[in-house]
Scaffold this motif. Structure first.
Motif, PDB file in Angstrom:
ATOM      1  N   MET A   1      -9.251  -9.037 -12.220  1.00  0.00           N
ATOM      2  CA  MET A   1      -8.368  -7.880 -12.080  1.00  0.00           C
ATOM      3  C   MET A   1      -8.551  -7.246 -10.703  1.00  0.00           C
ATOM      4  SD  MET A   1      -8.169  -4.440 -14.441  1.00  0.00           S
ATOM      5  CE  MET A   1      -6.955  -3.166 -14.123  1.00  0.00           C
ATOM      6  N   LYS A   2      -7.445  -7.004  -9.990  1.00  0.00           N
ATOM      7  CA  LYS A   2      -7.516  -6.388  -8.683  1.00  0.00           C
ATOM      8  C   LYS A   2      -7.964  -4.920  -8.806  1.00  0.00           C
ATOM      9  CE  LYS A   2      -3.790  -9.156  -6.649  1.00  0.00           C
ATOM     10  NZ  LYS A   2      -2.462  -9.093  -5.987  1.00  0.00           N
ATOM     11  N   ASN A   3      -8.690  -4.474  -7.779  1.00  0.00           N
ATOM     12  CA  ASN A   3      -9.126  -3.076  -7.719  1.00  0.00           C
ATOM     13  C   ASN A   3     -10.001  -2.671  -8.897  1.00  0.00           C
ATOM     14  OD1 ASN A   3      -7.644  -2.313  -5.268  1.00  0.00           O
ATOM     15  ND2 ASN A   3      -5.816  -2.614  -6.533  1.00  0.00           N
ATOM     16  N   ARG A  51      -3.135   5.605  -0.490  1.00  0.00           N
ATOM     17  CA  ARG A  51      -2.933   4.205  -0.077  1.00  0.00           C
ATOM     18  C   ARG A  51      -2.225   3.421  -1.176  1.00  0.00           C
ATOM     19  NH1 ARG A  51      -5.601  -0.648  -0.734  1.00  0.00           N
ATOM     20  NH2 ARG A  51      -5.354  -2.126   1.004  1.00  0.00           N
ATOM     21  N   GLN A  52      -2.647   3.622  -2.411  1.00  0.00           N
ATOM     22  CA  GLN A  52      -2.028   2.920  -3.533  1.00  0.00           C
ATOM     23  C   GLN A  52      -0.560   3.320  -3.681  1.00  0.00           C
ATOM     24  OE1 GLN A  52      -3.369   0.474  -5.507  1.00  0.00           O
ATOM     25  NE2 GLN A  52      -5.143   0.553  -4.138  1.00  0.00           N
ATOM     26  N   ILE A  53      -0.269   4.592  -3.437  1.00  0.00           N
ATOM     27  CA  ILE A  53       1.123   5.059  -3.536  1.00  0.00           C
ATOM     28  C   ILE A  53       1.992   4.414  -2.453  1.00  0.00           C
ATOM     29  CG2 ILE A  53       2.626   7.072  -3.284  1.00  0.00           C
ATOM     30  CD1 ILE A  53       0.415   8.743  -4.583  1.00  0.00           C
ATOM     31  N   ILE A  54       1.436   4.323  -1.239  1.00  0.00           N
ATOM     32  CA  ILE A  54       2.178   3.686  -0.140  1.00  0.00           C
ATOM     33  C   ILE A  54       2.463   2.225  -0.451  1.00  0.00           C
ATOM     34  CG2 ILE A  54       2.023   2.970   2.279  1.00  0.00           C
ATOM     35  CD1 ILE A  54       0.437   5.561   2.786  1.00  0.00           C
ATOM     36  N   LEU A  55       1.452   1.523  -0.969  1.00  0.00           N
ATOM     37  CA  LEU A  55       1.639   0.114  -1.335  1.00  0.00           C
ATOM     38  C   LEU A  55       2.657  -0.026  -2.452  1.00  0.00           C
ATOM     39  CD1 LEU A  55      -2.081  -1.145  -1.215  1.00  0.00           C
ATOM     40  CD2 LEU A  55      -0.253  -1.624   0.430  1.00  0.00           C
ATOM     41  N   ALA A  56       2.623   0.916  -3.403  1.00  0.00           N
ATOM     42  CA  ALA A  56       3.574   0.852  -4.516  1.00  0.00           C
ATOM     43  C   ALA A  56       5.002   1.053  -4.021  1.00  0.00           C
ATOM     44  CB  ALA A  56       3.220   1.921  -5.554  1.00  0.00           C
ATOM     45  N   ILE A  57       5.171   1.935  -3.042  1.00  0.00           N
ATOM     46  CA  ILE A  57       6.509   2.154  -2.477  1.00  0.00           C
ATOM     47  C   ILE A  57       7.012   0.885  -1.787  1.00  0.00           C
ATOM     48  CG2 ILE A  57       7.792   3.447  -0.719  1.00  0.00           C
ATOM     49  CD1 ILE A  57       5.990   5.844  -1.334  1.00  0.00           C
ATOM     50  N   LYS A  58       6.130   0.235  -1.037  1.00  0.00           N
ATOM     51  CA  LYS A  58       6.513  -1.006  -0.361  1.00  0.00           C
ATOM     52  C   LYS A  58       6.889  -2.095  -1.363  1.00  0.00           C
ATOM     53  CE  LYS A  58       3.763  -0.303   3.835  1.00  0.00           C
ATOM     54  NZ  LYS A  58       2.640  -0.817   4.659  1.00  0.00           N
ATOM     55  N   GLU A  59       6.222  -2.080  -2.512  1.00  0.00           N
ATOM     56  CA  GLU A  59       6.503  -3.076  -3.558  1.00  0.00           C
ATOM     57  C   GLU A  59       7.645  -2.632  -4.465  1.00  0.00           C
ATOM     58  OE1 GLU A  59       1.756  -4.357  -3.957  1.00  0.00           O
ATOM     59  OE2 GLU A  59       2.718  -3.034  -5.404  1.00  0.00           O
ATOM     60  N   PHE A  61       7.615  -0.291  -6.567  1.00  0.00           N
ATOM     61  CA  PHE A  61       7.046   0.034  -7.887  1.00  0.00           C
ATOM     62  C   PHE A  61       7.199  -1.115  -8.890  1.00  0.00           C
ATOM     63  CE2 PHE A  61       8.443   4.003  -5.870  1.00  0.00           C
ATOM     64  CZ  PHE A  61       7.245   4.705  -5.856  1.00  0.00           C
ATOM     65  N   SER A  62       7.061  -2.322  -8.383  1.00  0.00           N
ATOM     66  CA  SER A  62       7.220  -3.498  -9.248  1.00  0.00           C
ATOM     67  C   SER A  62       5.894  -4.004  -9.802  1.00  0.00           C
ATOM     68  CB  SER A  62       7.912  -4.626  -8.470  1.00  0.00           C
ATOM     69  OG  SER A  62       7.133  -4.998  -7.335  1.00  0.00           O
ATOM     70  N   GLU A  63       4.784  -3.562  -9.203  1.00  0.00           N
ATOM     71  CA  GLU A  63       3.459  -4.025  -9.631  1.00  0.00           C
ATOM     72  C   GLU A  63       2.892  -3.059 -10.675  1.00  0.00           C
ATOM     73  OE1 GLU A  63       0.488  -6.199 -10.376  1.00  0.00           O
ATOM     74  OE2 GLU A  63       1.774  -6.896  -8.711  1.00  0.00           O
ATOM     75  N   ARG A  64       2.868  -3.501 -11.928  1.00  0.00           N
ATOM     76  CA  ARG A  64       2.442  -2.630 -13.017  1.00  0.00           C
ATOM     77  C   ARG A  64       0.968  -2.232 -12.902  1.00  0.00           C
ATOM     78  NH1 ARG A  64       5.299  -5.026 -18.543  1.00  0.00           N
ATOM     79  NH2 ARG A  64       7.478  -4.703 -17.868  1.00  0.00           N
ATOM     80  N   GLN A  65       0.149  -3.166 -12.467  1.00  0.00           N
ATOM     81  CA  GLN A  65      -1.278  -2.866 -12.355  1.00  0.00           C
ATOM     82  C   GLN A  65      -1.521  -1.746 -11.344  1.00  0.00           C
ATOM     83  OE1 GLN A  65      -4.164  -6.158 -12.135  1.00  0.00           O
ATOM     84  NE2 GLN A  65      -5.070  -5.108 -10.392  1.00  0.00           N
ATOM     85  N   ILE A  69      -3.235   2.015 -11.867  1.00  0.00           N
ATOM     86  CA  ILE A  69      -4.299   2.580 -11.029  1.00  0.00           C
ATOM     87  C   ILE A  69      -3.887   3.947 -10.497  1.00  0.00           C
ATOM     88  CG2 ILE A  69      -5.566   2.290  -8.863  1.00  0.00           C
ATOM     89  CD1 ILE A  69      -5.446  -0.731  -9.364  1.00  0.00           C
ATOM     90  N   ILE A  70      -2.639   4.066 -10.065  1.00  0.00           N
ATOM     91  CA  ILE A  70      -2.135   5.348  -9.565  1.00  0.00           C
ATOM     92  C   ILE A  70      -2.187   6.409 -10.661  1.00  0.00           C
ATOM     93  CG2 ILE A  70      -0.051   6.547  -8.776  1.00  0.00           C
ATOM     94  CD1 ILE A  70       0.692   4.010  -7.247  1.00  0.00           C
TER      95      ILE A  70
END
Length: 209
Positions: A1-3, A51-59, A61-65, A69-70
């Motif tokens: 599991m990541k993170n 950081r997680q929010i920024i990554l989620a925006i780039k994705e 919000f397609s990554e459920r995991q 975490i957020i």
């Protein structure tokens, strides 16, 4: 599991914040550095949340995991911010306060003394750290006697008894002091300012035994 490490660290931080009542007073002078450590961890987790929010925006919000975490980080940090002493007031389980007295010393140091309805007492001192003294008390006529005292680290004695008397500083008959004595030969005593008293009426006399 990541993170996975981030999630574990967040959970540990949550548990530490919500159990401070049990471990903070046992640290003595180390309590203040421990508090600073928790503050630092809070801001580190806040940065990681951003950081997680920024990554989620780039994705998009397609990554459920990542969304999970957020959600965990947001919940834990929000609770720590709005409830820094924890979600549960564990002191309530130790009985109702029937007498509370305080005194502020130099450098904003504060001593808080409480008598509980179950014949227990506590004294917490906060001054570049925290110490706590616990024990039992007995009320004999107008005198409070302390027994079975559990001293804090660095302490070697405690007061033997106490009485309540009108305040020296507020002579309006509405303010009272809790004066504690080391023994019967102690003619000075140590005063705390009473903020709550459901125990008994005040007296000017020391005990006769």
């Amino acid at each position: 599991m990541k993170n996975k490490g981030l999630i574990i660290s967040t959970i540990i931080f949550f548990l530490l914040v919500n159990t401070t009542y049990y471990w903070e007073s046992k640290l003595g002078l180390v309590a203040f550095p421990a508090f600073l450590f928790l503050v630092i961890v809070f801001f580190v987790l806040l940065i990681l949340l951003l950081r997680q929010i920024i990554l989620a925006i780039k994705e998009k919000f397609s990554e459920r995991q990542r969304l999970l975490i957020i959600a965990i980080l947001t919940t834990v940090l929000a609770l720590a911010f709005f409830k820094p002493a924890g979600l549960i007031d564990f002191e309530k389980f130790e009985g109702k306060d029937i007498l509370v007295a305080r005194r502020e010393g130099a450098a904003n140091c504060m001593t808080t003394f409480k008598l509980k309805e179950n014949s227990k007492f506590t004294e917490k001192s906060v001054c570049f750290g925290m110490t706590e003294i616990k024990g039992d008390y007995k009320l004999k006529k107008d005198t409070i006697f302390f027994e079975n005292v559990e001293l804090a680290r660095g302490e070697d004695e405690f007061y033997k008894f106490a009485v309540i008397r009108p305040s020296k500083f507020n002579k309006d008959n509405n303010h009272f002091d809790l004066v504690r004595y080391k023994d019967l030969n102690d003619t000075t005593g140590h005063e705390l300012w009473i903020t709550k008293n459901d125990l008994y009426k005040p007296t000017d006399k020391k005990p006769n035994r």
